[in-house]
Design an enzyme around this catalytic site. Structure first.
Site, PDB file in Angstrom:
ATOM      1  N   HIS A  99     121.254 -40.974  -3.786  1.00  0.00           N
ATOM      2  CA  HIS A  99     122.690 -40.547  -3.654  1.00  0.00           C
ATOM      3  C   HIS A  99     123.599 -41.503  -4.139  1.00  0.00           C
ATOM      4  O   HIS A  99     123.264 -42.794  -4.167  1.00  0.00           O
ATOM      5  CB  HIS A  99     123.099 -40.272  -2.211  1.00  0.00           C
ATOM      6  N   GLU A 117     122.988 -42.966   4.454  1.00  0.00           N
ATOM      7  CA  GLU A 117     122.458 -42.393   5.286  1.00  0.00           C
ATOM      8  C   GLU A 117     121.271 -43.323   6.141  1.00  0.00           C
ATOM      9  O   GLU A 117     121.222 -44.429   5.659  1.00  0.00           O
ATOM     10  CB  GLU A 117     121.748 -41.070   4.963  1.00  0.00           C
ATOM     11  N   HIS A 173     114.570 -42.276  -2.179  1.00  0.00           N
ATOM     12  CA  HIS A 173     113.827 -41.907  -0.854  1.00  0.00           C
ATOM     13  C   HIS A 173     113.308 -40.484  -1.072  1.00  0.00           C
ATOM     14  O   HIS A 173     113.804 -39.780  -1.770  1.00  0.00           O
ATOM     15  CB  HIS A 173     114.761 -42.174   0.305  1.00  0.00           C
ATOM     16  N   ARG A 193     118.159 -35.361  -7.725  1.00  0.00           N
ATOM     17  CA  ARG A 193     116.871 -35.427  -7.381  1.00  0.00           C
ATOM     18  C   ARG A 193     116.165 -36.017  -8.675  1.00  0.00           C
ATOM     19  O   ARG A 193     116.342 -35.629  -9.920  1.00  0.00           O
ATOM     20  CB  ARG A 193     116.512 -33.755  -7.650  1.00  0.00           C
TER      21      ARG A 193
HETATM   22 ZN    ZN Z   1     118.992 -38.125   1.165  1.00  0.00          ZN
END
Ligand code: ZN
Length: 335
Positions: A99, A117, A173, A193
């Site tokens: 991200h 996150e 991740h 992605r």
């Molecule tokens: Zn994520």
């Protein structure tokens, strides 16, 4: 005003082909099918909002509650509602993703927030693994990614229930199969992605990759350890602080009695066993893995013998002062 018990929004079916049935079977959610990947416990994302379940405001969306109660609910925040809380059930491996941070998302994604996150592993199969960071430098990673060989650069981590991982924007991740986790993140849906393991859908089409944008935002090289946390004794038990950066604070309440939580900040509480939340004018029973949003303007007490995960906006200065030298054990607090 009262603490809001939230009904989640579910992502399921073809939207989360990697999802399973554990959100219903283990976490007692009203999941719509056996391919349910995510319950968005507290979400103000447009079209994917969670709803109030209890009291006179039952049925309202989180967005409408923010308009109704304002800063009494959210505390002093500016602009977009900052947090998103999810439970995830990864029956299969998710795609490899990254991200952007706030600056990149603002410039390239129409003013959206970036996304930092964190994961708390709630349950997993023995030996379950997830991808966390990359071992290659930026140039080598770019070559591997463009050649469809990014797997060779992934850092794999074996996890156990209770593990806490901090995933700042820019960290590559992929959640592994056989893992259920709690996730707190900035309220954003911007995901790049990088690799989907060569998978295709039932029509033979791969999901879109965003290789160049991903490469723009990846922080290569540095791999963070699992979050150690710092525990502070409190009336009614103790609190273990894991993460406090500019975006959110993540902690675990270790309750053995009645723990008061003072007003001033909005708090999101997810108990792992039954508990009771009491306040001046009332009380409520909270089931395991249900999520309660406590308004910033309310003082409450959490009562029982259990652990609860708690996410809130952060007050780094106050936490640094409380922890002293132990602030180093809290991710994001001293960097
Ligand atoms: Zn994520």
């Amino acid at each position: 005003m009262y603490p809001l018990l939230m009904a989640p929004y579910f992502r399921h079916g073809s939207e989360t082909p990697w999802g399973g049935s554990m959100l219903r079977d283990v976490f007692l959610k009203d999941a719509p099918d056996d391919q349910t990947g995510e319950s968005l416990e507290v979400s103000a994302l447009e079209g994917r909002e969670s709803l109030v379940l209890n009291g006179p405001q039952a049925g309202r969306t989180l967005g409408s509650m923010i308009r109704l109660w304002g800063k009494e609910l959210t505390g002093e925040i500016e602009g977009t509602f900052p947090l998103l809380i999810k439970l995830l059930d990864a029956r299969e491996l998710l795609s490899v993703q990254v991200h952007p941070d706030d600056a990149y998302a603002a410039a390239n994604e129409g003013g959206k927030l970036g996304k930092t996150e964190a994961w708390v592993v709630l349950n997993c199969e023995p030996g379950a693994k997830l991808a966390y960071g990359v071992t290659a430098g930026k140039e080598e990673l770019a070559e591997l990614a463009r050649a469809g060989r990014v797997e060779e650069a992934l850092n794999w981590l074996t996890v156990r229930p209770g593990d806490v991982l901090y995933i700042p924007a820019g960290t590559v991740h992929a959640l592994g199969g056989g893992i259920q986790c709690y996730e707190v993140q900035q309220s954003s849906d911007v995901t790049y992605r990088l690799w989907d393991w060569g998978r295709v859908d039932k029509n033979g089409n791969p999901r879109q990759l965003h290789t160049e944008k991903a490469l723009d935002v990846i922080h290569a090289g540095k791999i963070l350890p699992k979050c150690e946390g710092a525990t502070v004794l409190r009336k009614g038990g103790s609190i273990t602080y894991f993460i406090s950066d500019g975006n959110f604070e993540l902690s675990r309440l270790n309750v053995s009695g009645k723990m008061p939580l003072e007003k001033g900040r909005m708090r999101i509480i997810t108990p792992m066993a039954p508990c009771k939340i009491t306040w001046e004018a009332g009380e409520m029973e909270v089931a395991p893995f249900a999520t309660v949003l406590v308004p910033a303007g309310m003082e409450v007490q959490v009562e029982g013998r259990m652990n609860a995960l708690m996410s809130s906006t952060s007050d780094q200065e106050a936490l640094r002062a409380e922890l002293g030298y132990r602030a180093e054990r809290v991710a994001g607090l001293t960097e």
